[in-house]
Design a protein around this motif. Sequence first.
Motif, PDB file in Angstrom:
ATOM      1  N   GLU A   1       0.854  -1.193   0.000  1.00 23.61           N
ATOM      2  CA  GLU A   1       0.000   0.000   0.000  1.00 23.61           C
ATOM      3  C   GLU A   1       0.891   1.244   0.000  1.00 23.61           C
ATOM      4  O   GLU A   1       1.748   1.380   0.859  1.00 23.61           O
ATOM      5  CB  GLU A   1      -0.887  -0.025   1.266  1.00 23.61           C
ATOM      6  N   ASP A   2       0.699   2.146  -0.986  1.00 25.00           N
ATOM      7  CA  ASP A   2       1.535   3.336  -1.029  1.00 25.00           C
ATOM      8  C   ASP A   2       0.901   4.528  -0.303  1.00 25.00           C
ATOM      9  O   ASP A   2       1.561   5.537  -0.080  1.00 25.00           O
ATOM     10  CB  ASP A   2       1.869   3.720  -2.479  1.00 25.00           C
TER      11      ASP A   2
ATOM     12  N   ASP B   1      -2.675  -3.382  -3.113  1.00 22.39           N
ATOM     13  CA  ASP B   1      -3.216  -2.211  -3.791  1.00 22.39           C
ATOM     14  C   ASP B   1      -2.896  -2.344  -5.286  1.00 22.39           C
ATOM     15  O   ASP B   1      -1.938  -3.033  -5.664  1.00 22.39           O
ATOM     16  CB  ASP B   1      -2.534  -0.972  -3.194  1.00 22.39           C
TER      17      ASP B   1
ATOM     18  N   GLY C   1      -2.897   0.581  -7.679  1.00 22.87           N
ATOM     19  CA  GLY C   1      -2.139   1.755  -8.113  1.00 22.87           C
ATOM     20  C   GLY C   1      -0.918   1.938  -7.230  1.00 22.87           C
ATOM     21  O   GLY C   1      -1.002   2.463  -6.125  1.00 22.87           O
TER      22      GLY C   1
END
Length: 223
Positions: A7-8, A51, A53
């Motif tokens: 997750e960014d 995630d 993206g």
Amino acid sequence: MRILLVEDDTMIGDSVRSALKHEGFAVDWVRDGRAAQATLATERFDLVLLDLGLPQVSGLDVLRVLRTQKDATPVIIVTARDDLASRVAGLDAGADDYLVKPFEFEELTARMRAVIRRHVGRAEPAIEVGPVTLDPTTRTVTVDGEPVILSAREYAVLEAMMLRPGAILSRAQLEDRLYGWGEEIESNAISVYVHQLRRKLGDDFIHTVRGVGYYVGKPRAGR
Ligand code: CA
């Protein structure tokens, strides 16, 4: 249970990680697709929260490469992309489930339990070994039908053993299930949890194989 969180978004990552840790999961968190690939190449996880993206390599590419390598680690895509094409692409690429942001934490953990259950090949949610029954859905444990109160970490140690009755788990394997990276591990932590579990579940439920590890249930044949 050891979880890889990919997750960014710092806020989402932080809240998911702390909520999962509170539930007794060991969580490792990486923030881009390349780090996810490097980690998956060297470490084993019970589940990946992915995630789509992401910087460097997209979540979909991480998943495709993973499945190309015949790695069957369960993956739940957790993304803001709610269009039909993205859902279909994610599931077709080998995701076990797909959850759209924003989500309720309760739904995330319920889906995680369902995916892990399917992965270990059990349709029935409760696991029974001798007098002990563990229900991952409610996170309850009973001995001869009587409820027993366990801490999150005691529960995690017991669950790891009960998911594979008869298999010996080393201290290092149990630590892996309990701690994420960079967390302080006290050298005798696992012995302490096993001791507490024996006090609560009965002395002879968890077996020790000296110098090797611990198991519950009947030993597997061929040993
Ligand atoms: Ca993202």
